[in-house]
Motif scaffolding. Sequence first.
Motif, PDB file in Angstrom:
ATOM      1  N   THR A 200       0.837  -1.207   0.000  1.00  0.00           N
ATOM      2  CA  THR A 200       0.000   0.000   0.000  1.00  0.00           C
ATOM      3  C   THR A 200       0.866   1.249   0.000  1.00  0.00           C
ATOM      4  N   LYS A 201       1.941   1.229   0.765  1.00  0.00           N
ATOM      5  CA  LYS A 201       2.860   2.371   0.798  1.00  0.00           C
ATOM      6  C   LYS A 201       3.440   2.646  -0.587  1.00  0.00           C
ATOM      7  N   ILE A 202       3.767   1.595  -1.326  1.00  0.00           N
ATOM      8  CA  ILE A 202       4.306   1.767  -2.681  1.00  0.00           C
ATOM      9  C   ILE A 202       3.221   2.309  -3.608  1.00  0.00           C
ATOM     10  N   GLN A 203       1.998   1.797  -3.461  1.00  0.00           N
ATOM     11  CA  GLN A 203       0.900   2.312  -4.283  1.00  0.00           C
ATOM     12  C   GLN A 203       0.675   3.797  -4.025  1.00  0.00           C
ATOM     13  N   ILE A 204       0.738   4.217  -2.768  1.00  0.00           N
ATOM     14  CA  ILE A 204       0.581   5.636  -2.454  1.00  0.00           C
ATOM     15  C   ILE A 204       1.691   6.452  -3.101  1.00  0.00           C
ATOM     16  N   GLY A 205       2.906   5.912  -3.107  1.00  0.00           N
ATOM     17  CA  GLY A 205       4.011   6.588  -3.777  1.00  0.00           C
ATOM     18  C   GLY A 205       3.740   6.781  -5.255  1.00  0.00           C
TER      19      GLY A 205
END
Length: 289
Positions: A200-205
């Motif tokens: 999820t953190k990568i998707q937000i990035g």
Amino acid sequence: MTTYNTAKPKFVEVKGTVLAYLDFGSTAKSNVPLVFLQHFRGTFDHWDPELINPIAAVRRVILVDNSGVGKSNGSVPATYEGWAQNIIDVIQALGIPQIDLLGFSMGGFVAQMVTLNAPSLVRRLILAGTGPSAGEGVEAGDPSALQRLAEAATETESYNAFLSAFYSLSEKKQQLGAKWWHRMNGARVDRSPYLGPEGTKIQIGAVVRWANREFSNEGSYDRLHEIKIPVLVANGDHDILIPSVNSYVLFKKLVNADAHLHFFPDTGHGFLNEYADQFSKLINIFLDA
């Protein structure tokens, strides 16, 4: 005939990564499959059967888990160009010469980049609840709604986050949202969970890069004139995640496409579930035209 509820996962290896997909439906009307790309944190187990099954009744559909998502292995891509290349690679690995493509929300970002980077691959394009990358007229969504979706860890937190982001807060609309939630969660067995914290953190990035003009070379805004195929842009008239005005900006930027714009009334990001019957019919009409 196999339906969304009964379709079994299949797997294909591309560049050392094994990606999962569902492939089912009818070839009664067309041999060109409709490929679906899912929203933020979602997998191919998070579609509404009331949307998917009426489409699969008349055409072949393929639902893909991108790398690092759901039943696919590998890492979540850091950019939507990377997401798009995975989809291109999967379709080519399956030996499919041409597809129709539907991208919902974040999946719509990916669908734009697939179409731009592999224009001969896509016959018709459907962009649902989405918008272009950063540019004039593009508005940011409600950050608190995105934060709730990103941080939801339990079933109750996910339920509350998705219903508050996808549906208006009136009692009537929340009841419709509850019906969608239960039929989605009851549609398939051995379901994948929503994407975990690291992915999820990568998707937000990737979202941050999409929304930043500094990375415009990775986005769609300045390239939408390159799309020269029929495109259906659809949304609810009150989307708080990807503001409805962004669908209009997207539509107006498709200057060389045969572009159509459809807003569903008194609804938001979850329009395709709330109006599943109408939207599935609209999709079939658009693809058969």
